[in-house]
Design a protein around this motif. Structure first.
Motif, PDB file in Angstrom:
ATOM      1  N   ARG A   1       0.867  -1.179   0.000  1.00  0.00           N
ATOM      2  CA  ARG A   1       0.000   0.000   0.000  1.00  0.00           C
ATOM      3  C   ARG A   1       0.906   1.233   0.000  1.00  0.00           C
ATOM      4  NH1 ARG A   1      -3.590  -0.648   4.983  1.00  0.00           N
ATOM      5  NH2 ARG A   1      -2.772  -2.718   5.212  1.00  0.00           N
ATOM      6  N   TYR A   2       0.594   2.197  -0.849  1.00  0.00           N
ATOM      7  CA  TYR A   2       1.427   3.389  -0.943  1.00  0.00           C
ATOM      8  C   TYR A   2       0.561   4.615  -1.150  1.00  0.00           C
ATOM      9  CZ  TYR A   2       0.668   2.683  -5.950  1.00  0.00           C
ATOM     10  OH  TYR A   2       0.092   2.514  -7.177  1.00  0.00           O
ATOM     11  N   ASP A   3       1.178   5.810  -0.952  1.00  0.00           N
ATOM     12  CA  ASP A   3       0.440   7.053  -1.195  1.00  0.00           C
ATOM     13  C   ASP A   3       0.770   7.580  -2.588  1.00  0.00           C
ATOM     14  OD1 ASP A   3       2.888   8.356  -1.070  1.00  0.00           O
ATOM     15  OD2 ASP A   3       2.571   9.144   0.932  1.00  0.00           O
ATOM     16  N   GLU A   4       0.360   8.812  -2.892  1.00  0.00           N
ATOM     17  CA  GLU A   4       0.519   9.372  -4.226  1.00  0.00           C
ATOM     18  C   GLU A   4       1.963   9.605  -4.638  1.00  0.00           C
ATOM     19  OE1 GLU A   4      -1.010  11.692  -1.712  1.00  0.00           O
ATOM     20  OE2 GLU A   4      -2.541  10.163  -1.838  1.00  0.00           O
ATOM     21  N   ALA A   5       2.891   9.631  -3.712  1.00  0.00           N
ATOM     22  CA  ALA A   5       4.264  10.038  -4.009  1.00  0.00           C
ATOM     23  C   ALA A   5       5.018   9.137  -4.993  1.00  0.00           C
ATOM     24  CB  ALA A   5       5.057  10.215  -2.720  1.00  0.00           C
ATOM     25  N   PRO A   6       5.025   7.837  -5.072  1.00  0.00           N
ATOM     26  CA  PRO A   6       4.507   6.868  -4.107  1.00  0.00           C
ATOM     27  C   PRO A   6       5.513   6.589  -2.984  1.00  0.00           C
ATOM     28  CG  PRO A   6       5.414   5.691  -5.953  1.00  0.00           C
ATOM     29  CD  PRO A   6       5.614   7.156  -6.232  1.00  0.00           C
ATOM     30  N   VAL A   7       4.991   6.560  -1.797  1.00  0.00           N
ATOM     31  CA  VAL A   7       5.773   6.184  -0.620  1.00  0.00           C
ATOM     32  C   VAL A   7       5.050   5.017   0.020  1.00  0.00           C
ATOM     33  CG1 VAL A   7       6.567   6.929   1.656  1.00  0.00           C
ATOM     34  CG2 VAL A   7       6.628   8.522  -0.271  1.00  0.00           C
ATOM     35  N   VAL A   8       5.772   3.932   0.235  1.00  0.00           N
ATOM     36  CA  VAL A   8       5.171   2.740   0.824  1.00  0.00           C
ATOM     37  C   VAL A   8       4.747   3.027   2.249  1.00  0.00           C
ATOM     38  CG1 VAL A   8       5.630   0.378   1.606  1.00  0.00           C
ATOM     39  CG2 VAL A   8       6.450   1.138  -0.618  1.00  0.00           C
ATOM     40  N   ARG A   9       3.520   2.647   2.575  1.00  0.00           N
ATOM     41  CA  ARG A   9       2.993   2.795   3.934  1.00  0.00           C
ATOM     42  C   ARG A   9       2.907   1.448   4.636  1.00  0.00           C
ATOM     43  NH1 ARG A   9       4.445   7.516   4.870  1.00  0.00           N
ATOM     44  NH2 ARG A   9       3.576   9.081   3.495  1.00  0.00           N
ATOM     45  N   TYR A  10       2.699   0.378   3.863  1.00  0.00           N
ATOM     46  CA  TYR A  10       2.512  -0.959   4.435  1.00  0.00           C
ATOM     47  C   TYR A  10       2.886  -1.987   3.376  1.00  0.00           C
ATOM     48  CZ  TYR A  10       0.002  -5.090   6.123  1.00  0.00           C
ATOM     49  OH  TYR A  10      -0.328  -6.350   6.538  1.00  0.00           O
ATOM     50  N   ALA A  11       3.515  -3.059   3.793  1.00  0.00           N
ATOM     51  CA  ALA A  11       3.815  -4.162   2.884  1.00  0.00           C
ATOM     52  C   ALA A  11       3.637  -5.471   3.637  1.00  0.00           C
ATOM     53  CB  ALA A  11       5.236  -4.050   2.353  1.00  0.00           C
ATOM     54  N   ARG A  12       3.139  -6.464   2.933  1.00  0.00           N
ATOM     55  CA  ARG A  12       2.971  -7.791   3.518  1.00  0.00           C
ATOM     56  C   ARG A  12       3.480  -8.818   2.524  1.00  0.00           C
ATOM     57  NH1 ARG A  12       0.414 -11.033   7.211  1.00  0.00           N
ATOM     58  NH2 ARG A  12      -0.460 -12.968   6.423  1.00  0.00           N
ATOM     59  N   GLY A  13       4.472  -9.574   2.959  1.00  0.00           N
ATOM     60  CA  GLY A  13       4.967 -10.702   2.185  1.00  0.00           C
ATOM     61  C   GLY A  13       4.318 -11.954   2.742  1.00  0.00           C
ATOM     62  N   SER A  14       3.871 -12.855   1.872  1.00  0.00           N
ATOM     63  CA  SER A  14       3.220 -14.082   2.340  1.00  0.00           C
ATOM     64  C   SER A  14       3.599 -15.254   1.449  1.00  0.00           C
ATOM     65  CB  SER A  14       1.699 -13.892   2.373  1.00  0.00           C
ATOM     66  OG  SER A  14       1.213 -13.541   1.094  1.00  0.00           O
ATOM     67  N   ASP A  15       3.115 -16.402   1.817  1.00  0.00           N
ATOM     68  CA  ASP A  15       3.381 -17.643   1.090  1.00  0.00           C
ATOM     69  C   ASP A  15       4.863 -18.023   1.184  1.00  0.00           C
ATOM     70  OD1 ASP A  15       0.685 -17.586   0.404  1.00  0.00           O
ATOM     71  OD2 ASP A  15       1.058 -16.739  -1.585  1.00  0.00           O
ATOM     72  N   ASP A  16       5.264 -18.434   2.363  1.00  0.00           N
ATOM     73  CA  ASP A  16       6.629 -18.927   2.615  1.00  0.00           C
ATOM     74  C   ASP A  16       7.706 -17.877   2.339  1.00  0.00           C
ATOM     75  OD1 ASP A  16       5.726 -21.457   3.416  1.00  0.00           O
ATOM     76  OD2 ASP A  16       5.564 -22.094   1.327  1.00  0.00           O
ATOM     77  N   VAL A  17       7.785 -16.899   3.208  1.00  0.00           N
ATOM     78  CA  VAL A  17       8.747 -15.813   3.092  1.00  0.00           C
ATOM     79  C   VAL A  17      10.138 -16.292   3.520  1.00  0.00           C
ATOM     80  CG1 VAL A  17       9.385 -13.523   3.948  1.00  0.00           C
ATOM     81  CG2 VAL A  17       6.967 -14.087   3.556  1.00  0.00           C
ATOM     82  N   THR A  18      11.137 -16.008   2.700  1.00  0.00           N
ATOM     83  CA  THR A  18      12.537 -16.263   3.044  1.00  0.00           C
ATOM     84  C   THR A  18      13.308 -14.982   2.767  1.00  0.00           C
ATOM     85  OG1 THR A  18      12.382 -18.597   2.423  1.00  0.00           O
ATOM     86  CG2 THR A  18      14.588 -17.655   2.581  1.00  0.00           C
ATOM     87  N   VAL A  19      14.059 -14.516   3.771  1.00  0.00           N
ATOM     88  CA  VAL A  19      14.883 -13.324   3.630  1.00  0.00           C
ATOM     89  C   VAL A  19      16.311 -13.726   3.967  1.00  0.00           C
ATOM     90  CG1 VAL A  19      15.241 -10.945   4.384  1.00  0.00           C
ATOM     91  CG2 VAL A  19      12.932 -11.891   4.356  1.00  0.00           C
ATOM     92  N   ARG A  20      17.267 -13.365   3.096  1.00  0.00           N
ATOM     93  CA  ARG A  20      18.680 -13.694   3.320  1.00  0.00           C
ATOM     94  C   ARG A  20      19.517 -12.422   3.271  1.00  0.00           C
ATOM     95  NH1 ARG A  20      16.928 -17.147  -0.561  1.00  0.00           N
ATOM     96  NH2 ARG A  20      16.545 -19.266   0.140  1.00  0.00           N
ATOM     97  N   LEU A  21      20.460 -12.324   4.209  1.00  0.00           N
ATOM     98  CA  LEU A  21      21.384 -11.199   4.247  1.00  0.00           C
ATOM     99  C   LEU A  21      22.633 -11.621   5.000  1.00  0.00           C
ATOM    100  CD1 LEU A  21      21.955  -8.157   3.712  1.00  0.00           C
ATOM    101  CD2 LEU A  21      20.913  -7.706   5.933  1.00  0.00           C
TER     102      LEU A  21
END
Length: 172
Positions: free
Chosen positions: A88-108
């Protein structure tokens, strides 16, 4: 798998989501290789975001975007994989909310975090991993039902925790 070119508004939204995901991982270093005072944004600053998904749907009027199917995002050393990302973002666009789903994997940097879902609330400056959270690095691992991260204070709260962290004898 065909690559979908994202409109500029979605690219900007996805980039901001990935920056927040980098902030998410900074407290989870299981060894002393990362300074507590290090700026987590330095990990991704100046990098380009590469995004791949089977499908992208943007509703400009509602300020939403959905990346779906084999979602893969890489920003510098940060890598995110999941089945779906809702933004979800505003007109800028600037992200206000994000949801990752369905087996999320984050690596760093050798750290891998897995969960059923990842929620990022930019206004509240909070990140929540939910559903079978597992964070691992090398032989060390921590599991929890959920993890809440306050981005501003870098305070991490985990619920129903179990884990195993290797201990080495002190050098003589």
């Amino acid at each position: 798998m065909p690559e979908t070119a994202a409109p500029a508004s979605s690219q900007s939204a996805s980039k901001r989501w990935a920056l927040i995901a980098a902030i998410l991982l900074s407290p989870f270093a299981l060894s002393g290789t990362q300074s507590a005072k290090a700026d987590p944004l330095a990990v991704v600053e100046g990098q380009s975001l590469d995004v791949r998904a089977d499908h992208l749907d943007v509703d400009i009027a509602k300020g939403t975007a959905v990346l779906q199917g084999h979602v893969h995002a890489v920003l510098g050393e940060l890598e995110v994989e999941c089945g779906k990302i809702d933004v979800r973002y505003d007109e800028a666009p600037v992200v206000r909310y994000a949801r990752g789903s369905d087996d999320v994997t984050v690596r760093l940097k050798g750290i891998e975090a897995k969960a059923a879902a990842l929620e990022v609330d930019v206004a509240r400056r909070s990140v929540r991993l939910q559903g079978g959270v597992k964070v691992s690095r090398g032989r060390g691992w921590i599991t929890a039902d959920a993890a809440q991260i306050d981005i501003a204070t870098r305070h991490v709260t985990l619920d129903d925790v179990k884990g195993s962290i290797p201990v080495q004898a002190p050098a003589r």
